[in-house]
Enzyme design. Structure first.
Site, PDB file in Angstrom:
ATOM      1  N   GLN A  34       0.825  -1.213   0.000  1.00 44.85           N
ATOM      2  CA  GLN A  34       0.000   0.000   0.000  1.00 44.85           C
ATOM      3  C   GLN A  34       0.860   1.265   0.000  1.00 44.85           C
ATOM      4  O   GLN A  34       2.058   1.214   0.243  1.00 44.85           O
ATOM      5  CB  GLN A  34      -0.907  -0.001   1.242  1.00 44.85           C
ATOM      6  CG  GLN A  34      -0.161  -0.265   2.547  1.00 44.85           C
ATOM      7  CD  GLN A  34      -1.001  -0.999   3.594  1.00 44.85           C
ATOM      8  OE1 GLN A  34      -2.201  -1.122   3.451  1.00 44.85           O
ATOM      9  NE2 GLN A  34      -0.352  -1.470   4.641  1.00 44.85           N
ATOM     10  N   ASP A 140       1.115 -12.199   6.420  1.00 46.08           N
ATOM     11  CA  ASP A 140      -0.317 -12.155   6.166  1.00 46.08           C
ATOM     12  C   ASP A 140      -1.061 -12.929   7.261  1.00 46.08           C
ATOM     13  O   ASP A 140      -0.734 -14.075   7.556  1.00 46.08           O
ATOM     14  CB  ASP A 140      -0.587 -12.785   4.788  1.00 46.08           C
ATOM     15  CG  ASP A 140      -2.028 -12.601   4.349  1.00 46.08           C
ATOM     16  OD1 ASP A 140      -2.869 -12.185   5.190  1.00 46.08           O
ATOM     17  OD2 ASP A 140      -2.315 -12.870   3.171  1.00 46.08           O
ATOM     18  N   ALA A 141      -2.072 -12.268   7.821  1.00 49.99           N
ATOM     19  CA  ALA A 141      -2.820 -12.874   8.926  1.00 49.99           C
ATOM     20  C   ALA A 141      -3.513 -14.174   8.520  1.00 49.99           C
ATOM     21  O   ALA A 141      -3.683 -15.075   9.336  1.00 49.99           O
ATOM     22  CB  ALA A 141      -3.851 -11.878   9.441  1.00 49.99           C
ATOM     23  N   ASP A 159      -7.558  -5.637  14.111  1.00 49.92           N
ATOM     24  CA  ASP A 159      -7.427  -4.197  13.867  1.00 49.92           C
ATOM     25  C   ASP A 159      -6.931  -4.043  12.435  1.00 49.92           C
ATOM     26  O   ASP A 159      -5.770  -3.727  12.196  1.00 49.92           O
ATOM     27  CB  ASP A 159      -6.407  -3.629  14.869  1.00 49.92           C
ATOM     28  CG  ASP A 159      -6.081  -2.170  14.601  1.00 49.92           C
ATOM     29  OD1 ASP A 159      -6.859  -1.503  13.905  1.00 49.92           O
ATOM     30  OD2 ASP A 159      -5.027  -1.710  15.085  1.00 49.92           O
TER      31      ASP A 159
HETATM   32  N1  AAT Z   1      -4.696   0.983  14.497  1.00 60.36           N
HETATM   33  C1  AAT Z   1      -4.759   1.603  13.238  1.00 60.36           C
HETATM   34  C2  AAT Z   1      -5.886   1.218  12.479  1.00 60.36           C
HETATM   35  C3  AAT Z   1      -5.923   0.432  11.414  1.00 60.36           C
HETATM   36  S1  AAT Z   1      -4.460  -0.134  10.761  1.00 60.36           S
HETATM   37  C4  AAT Z   1      -4.777  -1.600   9.901  1.00 60.36           C
HETATM   38  C5  AAT Z   1      -3.506  -2.409   9.661  1.00 60.36           C
HETATM   39  O1  AAT Z   1      -3.882  -3.693   9.139  1.00 60.36           O
HETATM   40  C6  AAT Z   1      -2.522  -1.808   8.659  1.00 60.36           C
HETATM   41  O2  AAT Z   1      -1.291  -1.566   9.284  1.00 60.36           O
HETATM   42  C7  AAT Z   1      -2.410  -2.899   7.565  1.00 60.36           C
HETATM   43  O3  AAT Z   1      -1.111  -2.996   7.015  1.00 60.36           O
HETATM   44  C8  AAT Z   1      -2.808  -4.148   8.325  1.00 60.36           C
HETATM   45  N2  AAT Z   1      -3.278  -5.262   7.476  1.00 60.36           N
HETATM   46  C9  AAT Z   1      -4.067  -5.183   6.376  1.00 60.36           C
HETATM   47  N3  AAT Z   1      -4.251  -6.406   5.832  1.00 60.36           N
HETATM   48  C10 AAT Z   1      -3.567  -7.290   6.607  1.00 60.36           C
HETATM   49  C11 AAT Z   1      -3.367  -8.706   6.550  1.00 60.36           C
HETATM   50  N4  AAT Z   1      -3.903  -9.451   5.563  1.00 60.36           N
HETATM   51  N5  AAT Z   1      -2.613  -9.296   7.515  1.00 60.36           N
HETATM   52  C12 AAT Z   1      -2.062  -8.551   8.506  1.00 60.36           C
HETATM   53  N6  AAT Z   1      -2.217  -7.203   8.605  1.00 60.36           N
HETATM   54  C13 AAT Z   1      -2.959  -6.577   7.671  1.00 60.36           C
HETATM   55  C14 AAT Z   1      -7.272   0.101  10.864  1.00 60.36           C
HETATM   56  C15 AAT Z   1      -8.155   1.298  10.687  1.00 60.36           C
HETATM   57  C16 AAT Z   1      -9.506   0.966  10.140  1.00 60.36           C
HETATM   58  C17 AAT Z   1     -10.062   2.081   9.282  1.00 60.36           C
HETATM   59  C18 AAT Z   1     -11.467   1.847   8.880  1.00 60.36           C
HETATM   60  N7  AAT Z   1     -11.897   2.736   7.821  1.00 60.36           N
END
Ligand code: AAT
Length: 292
Positions: A34, A140-141, A159
């Site tokens: 991203q 990746d989660a 989150d």
């Molecule tokens: N606390 C801050 C709020 C967030 S951050 C969301 C995080 O999820 C990002 O750092 C992103 O890199 C991570 N992420 C996205 N996809 C994955 C994945 N597949 N595995 C692990 N991590 C991931 C969220 C705010 C929400 C906003 C709503 N509009």
């Protein structure tokens, strides 16, 4: 101009956008996942945006991070093993650290760049990584949960960003099934669950998947976060079959945890009354979400 058009056309909130005055751009870069942007705003302090979408600001991060953490952790007695999905800024880790009962905190964030830049620009959030109970897994989660042992966690906090881009699979049934597998019986999930003003269908889908998958109680809660689309964000709280969990009345109130309200950065948003209030839904949302 091209950017502006792109924001108005975001399929998650078509035809609308929210602007903040930029005082100074502090960081701009691109990871394999991203676009990462950090800027100083006129009225909300520093802002982190991913692919042009606000993830947090200094001023209102308290509402989101405190609610997504304490709604689940205050709903079960002495949580010990906790997993965070996403959350690379460290804010949720900072909040989990207030719970003295917690013994281990795993975090799985996909994007190393988010972790690194937040360490530089958001020290009040990335402080969460300094807790010795934290184990960081960059990846990746979906993959992480597939490989994690069964029945491990007391609580899982998702989150994650919106389901376009790297978080797409995080709202689908197979993902929730791996979460349910990784929880102990009576363990709880709190999942970022978008806005009741904008995403009724997505929330309905998530609710019906979760009711089928977790078999314990499932509830939608929400809080006001001014810089998120529509100014509100929801949380999906699910308990896995096992010892019953009553999310509506916290069994592990934060006010009773030694020093929790004032450790590090003071708690600004969450308290037991906000916890109870978060489950009270407006009539339209009740009507739309009740059947699920
Ligand atoms: N606390 C801050 C709020 C967030 S951050 C969301 C995080 O999820 C990002 O750092 C992103 O890199 C991570 N992420 C996205 N996809 C994955 C994945 N597949 N595995 C692990 N991590 C991931 C969220 C705010 C929400 C906003 C709503 N509009």
């Amino acid at each position: 101009k091209a950017n502006k058009l792109q924001y108005y056309n975001n399929p998650m909130w078509p035809g609308e956008t929210h602007s903040l005055k930029v005082e100074k751009i502090l960081y701009q870069g691109k990871s394999p996942y991203q676009e990462v942007l950090i800027f100083e705003s006129l009225t909300y302090g520093k802002v982190l945006a991913l692919d042009g979408i606000v993830q947090l600001t200094d001023k209102d991060e308290c509402a989101y991070q405190e609610m997504i953490t304490h709604l689940p952790l205050c709903s079960i007695p002495s949580p010990k093993k906790v997993l965070v999905i996403g959350g690379g800024d460290g804010g949720v880790l900072r909040e989990i650290a207030r719970h003295g009962s917690v013994e281990s905190i795993d975090i799985c964030e996909i994007d190393q760049l988010v972790i690194d830049v937040c360490k530089d620009f958001f020290p009040d959030l990335s402080v969460g990584f300094k807790d010795p109970r934290v184990r960081l897994h960059v990846g990746d989660a979906v993959e992480f949960l597939r490989n994690s042992p069964e029945g491990t966690y007391d609580a899982i906090i998702v989150d994650s960003s919106d389901p376009i881009g790297p978080a797409q699979e995080l709202v689908e049934k197979p993902f929730f099934e791996t979460i349910a597998r990784a929880l102990r019986p009576g363990g709880v999930l709190c999942n970022q669950a978008e806005s009741m003003w904008l995403h009724t269908h997505l929330i309905q889908d998530m609710l019906s998947i979760c009711c089928e998958t977790f078999k314990g109680s499932v509830h939608y809660a929400w809080a006001s976060v001014p810089t998120y689309p529509s100014g509100a964000i929801g949380f999906l709280l699910c308990a896995k079959e096992g010892p019953p969990v009553n999310f509506l009345a916290p069994i592990n109130p934060i006010e009773k945890l030694e020093g929790a309200m004032t450790a590090g950065r003071d708690i600004r948003f969450y308290n037991t009354e906000m916890h109870r209030a978060a489950f009270v839904l407006p009539t339209f949302a009740k009507r739309e979400l009740e059947a699920y």
